[in-house]
Design an enzyme around this catalytic site. Structure first.
Site: not given
Length: 434
Positions: A239, A242-244, A308, A361
């Site tokens: 996480a 916490g963006g996603k 992520d 990414c």
């Protein structure tokens, strides 16, 4: 400060980066501390010059046939800012606070040299050792892809549907020049010029009240492709800040169970305040404590596990241009090991019929398709969901998006050149019924 003085300051900062071997952000901060007379506009302009040089570091040095801070700045002004030799000479006139006048060799290079015969890694501005990795993914188009990854990124925002709508948010920040994003139905984009400062989004009412969050459109899309639904049990396994997690919470409409955790508890520090501002009430943050597993009570019961994954970040070079020059082959090996471990961990958390959303990414196949293929080999109960299923949440934009991304049997890849987003790889893995 005059434009010429800002140019001298940029050369000074780049020299500090070279000699002290420090990240650009640290060098800029140190310069600002030592030059408190410089206003916010000056500091932003100097930062813009420095980051543009870092984006075009190899090609700028090649153009001037010299790898020095001054040569890189002069080359960048020609390649990135589009100034001709006379315009650059006007900035470098040797007056007070201005750079020294151009030498004959510098003027000749600015006038006669080009990148037409430059090696691919020079023309594309990436470390030479990465050339075979990029060639594997992009083939003969790797220079064009890399040049797009060297451009300045826009500022993207995600509308938080728990508190606002895109029309409402767009109206509230119209004065910042925001426009709807091309792919994400939740996105707003603010284009930024070479000398533009990042707008003070954090002081806008829409942000303060939780109506918008800063998030690249590619990251928004990656969350949307996970297809999190209201009522599901969803785990955000990496996480971070916490963006996603915030995006998943909005997709779940406050219904169901959302668990956010990360192996590095320091990364989780900002998440609590962000969840509160966004009005998220169904999220539980589990911070690691010692060797104890914060998810020990969850065994094959999650509907969705989002990974992520920590990666090399090659997809974010346009936001972190100095990172590509500091990247070393050993860093890739470390990331590959960590990615395999987190994928295996996720496999034990997913229920039969559930799914894993594996996201990086990165644009490197070793971190993307190779990892997915190896995971399916280790866990034959999982299969890769077809692209048509994955992009379903994009609605009317799905077909055009499918034509823009680079697809493989293991997933899809967004890039600045193809989709105008950061580079993101997404693979949706479904666990078969027992």
């Amino acid at each position: 400060m005059t434009p010429a003085a800002r140019l001298s300051a940029a050369i000074e900062v780049l020299s500090a980066i070279d000699t002290q071997r420090i990240p650009a952000a640290n060098a800029l901060k140190d310069w600002g501390t030592a030059h408190r007379f410089a206003g916010s506009g000056d500091r932003a302009a100097i930062a813009g010059l420095v980051f543009d040089v870092l984006r075009r570091r190899a090609s700028s040095a090649y153009l001037l046939d010299a790898d020095t801070p001054r040569a890189r700045v002069l080359g960048m002004l020609r390649l990135e800012r589009g100034l001709d030799a006379d315009a650059i000479a006007a900035l470098c006139d040797g007056s007070r606070f201005a750079p020294e006048p151009l030498s004959e060799a510098e003027r000749s290079a600015l006038t006669s040299r080009s990148l037409k015969t430059a090696p691919d890694h020079i023309a594309g501005d990436y470390p030479e050792w990465l050339d075979p990795y990029l060639a594997r993914v992009f083939g003969d188009s790797r220079v064009e892809e890399a040049v797009a990854m060297a451009s300045r990124a826009p500022l993207d925002l995600r509308v938080n549907t728990l508190k606002s709508t895109r029309d409402k948010a767009l109206a509230s920040i119209a004065h910042l020049g925001a426009e709807p994003t091309r792919w994400s139905p939740l996105g707003l984009r603010i284009a930024l010029g070479a000398d533009a400062r990042n707008p003070g989004v954090h002081s806008e009412e829409a942000f303060i009240k939780g109506g918008v969050e800063v998030q690249d459109e590619g990251s928004q899309l990656a969350a949307l492709l996970s297809a999190a639904k209201p009522g599901e049990q969803v785990i955000d396994l990496c996480a971070g800040a916490g963006g996603k997690t915030l995006a998943l919470a909005a997709m779940m409409q406050g219904k169901g169970r959302l668990i956010a955790t990360d192996s590095d508890k320091r990364q989780l520090a900002p998440i609590h305040e962000r969840l509160s501002r966004a009005g998220v009430h169904n999220a539980e943050v589990r911070t690691p404590k010692g060797a104890a597993d914060p998810l020990a009570d969850i065994k094959a019961s999650a509907d969705l596990v989002v990974i992520d994954a920590p990666c090399t970040g090659t997809g974010t070079w346009r936001r972190n241009p100095d990172a590509k020059w500091r990247m070393r082959p050993g860093a890739l090996e470390v990331r590959l090991k960590g990615q395999a471990e987190v994928l295996d961990r996720a496999a034990a958390l997913v229920r039969p019929g559930g799914r894993i959303a594996y996201i990086t990414c990165s644009v490197l196949a070793e971190e993307n398709g190779d990892q997915v293929a190896a995971f399916v080999g280790r866990h034959p109960g999982f299969t890769v969901m077809p692209t048509a299923w994955s992009i379903g949440p994009l609605g009317t934009a799905a077909d055009a998006f499918a034509g823009a991304v680079l697809t493989t049997p293991e997933g899809l890849l967004m890039t600045p050149r193809r989709t105008g987003t950061d580079g993101f790889f997404v693979s949706i893995l479904s666990r078969g019924q027992a």
